[in-house]
Design a protein around this motif. Structure first.
Motif, mmCIF file in Angstrom:
data_model
loop_
_atom_site.group_PDB
_atom_site.id
_atom_site.type_symbol
_atom_site.label_atom_id
_atom_site.label_comp_id
_atom_site.label_asym_id
_atom_site.label_seq_id
_atom_site.Cartn_x
_atom_site.Cartn_y
_atom_site.Cartn_z
ATOM 1 N N GLY A 1 0.818 -1.218 0.000
ATOM 2 C CA GLY A 1 0.000 0.000 0.000
ATOM 3 C C GLY A 1 0.843 1.255 0.000
ATOM 4 N N GLY A 2 1.908 1.260 0.789
ATOM 5 C CA GLY A 2 2.813 2.408 0.820
ATOM 6 C C GLY A 2 3.490 2.634 -0.523
ATOM 7 N N PHE B 1 -10.003 7.857 -13.298
ATOM 8 C CA PHE B 1 -9.417 8.638 -12.206
ATOM 9 C C PHE B 1 -7.890 8.649 -12.197
ATOM 10 N N GLY B 2 -7.245 7.827 -13.016
ATOM 11 C CA GLY B 2 -5.791 7.844 -13.170
ATOM 12 C C GLY B 2 -5.028 7.616 -11.888
ATOM 13 N N GLN B 3 -4.019 8.469 -11.660
ATOM 14 C CA GLN B 3 -3.092 8.341 -10.538
ATOM 15 C C GLN B 3 -3.806 8.349 -9.182
ATOM 16 N N ARG B 4 -4.916 9.064 -9.092
ATOM 17 C CA ARG B 4 -5.630 9.136 -7.809
ATOM 18 C C ARG B 4 -6.103 7.762 -7.372
ATOM 19 N N MET B 5 -6.443 6.873 -8.334
ATOM 20 C CA MET B 5 -6.881 5.527 -7.983
ATOM 21 C C MET B 5 -5.764 4.747 -7.302
ATOM 22 N N GLU B 6 -4.534 4.981 -7.722
ATOM 23 C CA GLU B 6 -3.412 4.275 -7.116
ATOM 24 C C GLU B 6 -3.209 4.726 -5.672
ATOM 25 N N VAL B 7 -3.360 6.004 -5.407
ATOM 26 C CA VAL B 7 -3.253 6.513 -4.035
ATOM 27 C C VAL B 7 -4.395 5.963 -3.180
ATOM 28 N N VAL B 8 -5.605 6.015 -3.704
ATOM 29 C CA VAL B 8 -6.760 5.481 -2.981
ATOM 30 C C VAL B 8 -6.572 3.989 -2.736
ATOM 31 N N GLY B 9 -6.097 3.279 -3.764
ATOM 32 C CA GLY B 9 -5.850 1.848 -3.622
ATOM 33 C C GLY B 9 -4.835 1.545 -2.536
ATOM 34 N N GLY B 10 -3.763 2.311 -2.477
ATOM 35 C CA GLY B 10 -2.768 2.133 -1.431
ATOM 36 C C GLY B 10 -3.347 2.366 -0.049
ATOM 37 N N LEU B 11 -4.169 3.407 0.068
ATOM 38 C CA LEU B 11 -4.819 3.679 1.355
ATOM 39 C C LEU B 11 -5.761 2.545 1.757
ATOM 40 N N LEU C 1 -5.465 -0.642 0.871
ATOM 41 C CA LEU C 1 -4.645 -1.784 1.288
ATOM 42 C C LEU C 1 -4.139 -1.606 2.715
ATOM 43 N N ILE C 2 -3.682 -0.406 3.038
ATOM 44 C CA ILE C 2 -3.234 -0.135 4.407
ATOM 45 C C ILE C 2 -4.410 -0.277 5.373
ATOM 46 N N GLY C 3 -5.576 0.198 4.963
ATOM 47 C CA GLY C 3 -6.782 0.050 5.789
ATOM 48 C C GLY C 3 -7.143 -1.402 6.039
#
Length: 172
Positions: free
Chosen positions: A67-68, A147-157, A159-161
């Motif tokens: 996720g990180g 949503f492009g790059q934002r999906m990767e950030v949301v996805g990482g969050l 996974l951490i969640g």
């Protein structure tokens, strides 16, 4: 469901645009979900106390690490796609598959303690995981394009969640 959530999160990766890459990821999630109960069943009650003492830490650590990395890559510029790690290959694939299937190991241990046959439940778990992961990957491709790059950030969050949720469930 963890494998489906991870599939939804990583499905927007530029490496998952082809059907082959999606099938590879869904197959590995399904395969690990199939094999972990069998491994747990074979281990039986001999190792159940050992594994249950730290399985949640392993899953949370792996999900936090991946996720990180996703958050870091999502915050990089759009032109860095070719340098991003492919979640359908190598250590990232193995970490994701283990992190999402470690609970299935405990299921196998439970089945052994109950004296229940493992092959049918393991096959069912593996096939359902493959199907749900594939559906999530197909849906995430559309979300990633939108949503492009934002999906990767949301996805990482996410996974951490999931990792935090696993820790909280096991520690409480």
């Amino acid at each position: 469901m963890d494998a489906s959530a991870v599939s939804l999160c990583v499905g927007g990766s530029p490496h998952l645009r082809s059907l082959r890459a999606r099938l590879r990821l869904a197959f590995h999630f399904g395969w690990f979900q199939f094999m972990m109960p069998i491994i747990g069943w074979l281990g039986g009650s001999l190792v159940s106390h050992w594994v249950s003492a730290f399985d949640h830490w392993i899953a949370a650590g792996l999900l936090g690490y991946v996720g990180g990395k996703m958050i870091r890559e999502g915050l990089q510029g759009e032109g860095d796609d070719c340098q991003r790690e492919d979640p359908t290959r190598g250590k990232t694939l193995v970490m994701l598959a283990i992190a999402t299937s470690i609970d299935a190991l405990a299921v196998g241990l439970s089945l052994a303690m109950l004296g229940v046959e493992v092959l049918t439940p393991a096959l069912t778990i593996g096939l359902v995981t493959f199907g749900l992961s594939m559906l999530a990957l197909l849906a995430s491709g559309r979300l990633g394009a939108r949503f492009g790059q934002r999906m990767e950030v949301v996805g990482g969050l996410v996974l951490i969640g999931i990792g935090v949720r696993i820790l909280v469930e096991h520690l409480l």
